[in-house]
Design a protein around this motif. Structure first.
Motif, PDB file in Angstrom:
ATOM      1  N   SER A  81       0.831  -1.204   0.000  1.00 50.29           N
ATOM      2  CA  SER A  81       0.000   0.000   0.000  1.00 50.29           C
ATOM      3  C   SER A  81       0.864   1.253   0.000  1.00 50.29           C
ATOM      4  CB  SER A  81      -0.946   0.012   1.202  1.00 50.29           C
ATOM      5  OG  SER A  81      -0.239   0.059   2.422  1.00 50.29           O
ATOM      6  N   ASP A  85       0.580   3.989  -3.007  1.00 46.40           N
ATOM      7  CA  ASP A  85       0.192   5.359  -2.666  1.00 46.40           C
ATOM      8  C   ASP A  85       1.232   6.342  -3.177  1.00 46.40           C
ATOM      9  OD1 ASP A  85      -1.723   7.101  -1.257  1.00 46.40           O
ATOM     10  OD2 ASP A  85      -0.020   7.569   0.015  1.00 46.40           O
ATOM     11  N   ARG A  86       2.499   5.952  -3.120  1.00 42.41           N
ATOM     12  CA  ARG A  86       3.559   6.832  -3.639  1.00 42.41           C
ATOM     13  C   ARG A  86       3.424   7.005  -5.146  1.00 42.41           C
ATOM     14  NH1 ARG A  86       9.996   6.301  -1.950  1.00 42.41           N
ATOM     15  NH2 ARG A  86      10.601   8.400  -2.654  1.00 42.41           N
ATOM     16  N   HIS A  88       0.631   6.810  -6.800  1.00 41.97           N
ATOM     17  CA  HIS A  88      -0.552   7.649  -6.989  1.00 41.97           C
ATOM     18  C   HIS A  88      -0.241   9.121  -6.783  1.00 41.97           C
ATOM     19  CE1 HIS A  88      -4.838   8.579  -7.008  1.00 41.97           C
ATOM     20  NE2 HIS A  88      -4.690   9.244  -5.884  1.00 41.97           N
ATOM     21  N   ARG A  89       0.690   9.427  -5.880  1.00 44.01           N
ATOM     22  CA  ARG A  89       1.000  10.809  -5.525  1.00 44.01           C
ATOM     23  C   ARG A  89       2.129  11.406  -6.360  1.00 44.01           C
ATOM     24  NH1 ARG A  89      -1.229  12.343  -0.590  1.00 44.01           N
ATOM     25  NH2 ARG A  89      -2.245  10.643   0.550  1.00 44.01           N
ATOM     26  N   GLU A 108      -4.102  -3.456  -8.141  1.00 46.60           N
ATOM     27  CA  GLU A 108      -4.005  -2.296  -7.261  1.00 46.60           C
ATOM     28  C   GLU A 108      -2.951  -1.305  -7.751  1.00 46.60           C
ATOM     29  OE1 GLU A 108      -5.411  -3.493  -2.903  1.00 46.60           O
ATOM     30  OE2 GLU A 108      -3.790  -4.768  -3.618  1.00 46.60           O
ATOM     31  N   ALA A 112      -3.790   2.627  -8.946  1.00 43.35           N
ATOM     32  CA  ALA A 112      -3.060   3.778  -8.414  1.00 43.35           C
ATOM     33  C   ALA A 112      -2.596   4.732  -9.509  1.00 43.35           C
ATOM     34  CB  ALA A 112      -1.856   3.302  -7.602  1.00 43.35           C
ATOM     35  N   GLY A 138      -5.156  -0.602  -1.553  1.00 41.57           N
ATOM     36  CA  GLY A 138      -5.861   0.477  -2.236  1.00 41.57           C
ATOM     37  C   GLY A 138      -7.154   0.088  -2.910  1.00 41.57           C
ATOM     38  N   ARG A 142      -9.980   2.746  -3.676  1.00 44.04           N
ATOM     39  CA  ARG A 142      -9.748   3.309  -5.011  1.00 44.04           C
ATOM     40  C   ARG A 142     -10.722   2.736  -6.034  1.00 44.04           C
ATOM     41  NH1 ARG A 142      -3.878   3.120  -4.128  1.00 44.04           N
ATOM     42  NH2 ARG A 142      -3.259   5.257  -3.616  1.00 44.04           N
ATOM     43  N   HIS A 209      -6.547  15.802  -6.804  1.00 51.35           N
ATOM     44  CA  HIS A 209      -6.445  14.790  -5.747  1.00 51.35           C
ATOM     45  C   HIS A 209      -6.654  15.363  -4.351  1.00 51.35           C
ATOM     46  CE1 HIS A 209      -3.918  11.785  -8.346  1.00 51.35           C
ATOM     47  NE2 HIS A 209      -5.179  11.873  -8.707  1.00 51.35           N
TER      48      HIS A 209
END
Length: 247
Positions: A81, A85-86, A88-89, A108, A112, A138, A142, A209
């Motif tokens: 996760s 998440d990284r 996604h960001r 997943e 992302a 996620g 998500r 976001h």
């Protein structure tokens, strides 16, 4: 031993190749660490990223051999996760090129990303409960945001795997192209993104976001930053000159 992630660098984009074809690009700790390093580079030098698997598969899941040995503290560390998440960001958009299976952790990772392009053989789903775990990297939130709660429940609770046409109809895939056109389609999308001002794209992604209660302040602040850029002035001047030259 081959590298788990191959990185191809270009001026305005980076291609990240998941490179464990012998296990259908199953996501193990070595691949996670390689993705973290790639993200670090993309955070320092923001560029568009394309993520693609080798061997006709995007990623058939997390490495089950490693998952079987994980315990409570591993779960709390959020190994998968954290990296998704990284991804996604990341400052600039990320495009997943999904050929073949994208299951479990592979799905997943695709969720992302900002865009997903598939092929006729694409299959996307989350069979984690059949292995005694849940999709904890996620998918439980998500996927609901991407396709809506009813379809997300079919995938997460009833084991439904979407084929390419179903994923396209649900807009989980932005496009479906022949396998031999997959990377070219990814680059065409990257070209469209790259045609815009990079900072404007970057700030648009950040604002998009942002949580609901951050608006409209974050919109105004981002716009104020862009109003001061030379690129904004140059692009608007060019637009006005083109319009002036039209009969």
């Amino acid at each position: 031993m081959s590298e788990p992630l191959l990185v191809e660098e270009h001026d305005d984009r980076v291609v990240l190749r998941l490179n464990r074809p012998e296990v259908r690009n199953a996501i193990d700790r070595a691949l996670v660490e390689a993705l973290h390093e790639a993200c670090r580079c993309l955070e320092e030098e923001p560029r568009i990223a394309l993520v693609v698997g080798t061997g006709g598969t995007f990623a058939a899941g997390a490495d089950i051999g490693q998952l079987r040995e994980r315990r409570r503290d591993d779960g709390l560390r959020g190994i998968n996760s954290g990296i998704f998440d990284r991804v996604h960001r990341l400052p600039m958009p990320v495009i997943a090129l999904v050929d073949g299976y994208a299951l479990g952790g592979g799905a997943e990772l695709a969720y992302a990303c900002d865009f997903r392009i598939g092929t006729p053989t694409t299959r996307i789903g989350n069979p984690e409960p059949s292995l005694g775990i849940l999709a904890a990297a996620g998918a439980t939130w998500r996927l609901r945001e991407l396709v809506g709660e009813p379809l997300a429940k079919e995938i997460l609770l009833a084991g439904r795997v979407l084929d390419a046409d179903e994923a396209l109809a649900a807009r989980l895939l932005n496009e479906v192209v022949p396998a031999d056109d997959l990377e070219a389609a990814g680059h065409r999308l990257a070209d469209r993104i790259a045609a815009s001002a990079p900072l404007a794209v970057r700030l648009t992604k950040s604002v998009l976001h942002a949580p609901r209660d951050a608006h409209p302040l974050i919109d105004d602040v981002a716009q104020a930053v862009l109003f001061e850029t030379e690129e904004k002035h140059d692009r608007m001047t060019a637009f006005l000159e083109r319009r002036k030259d039209k009969p």
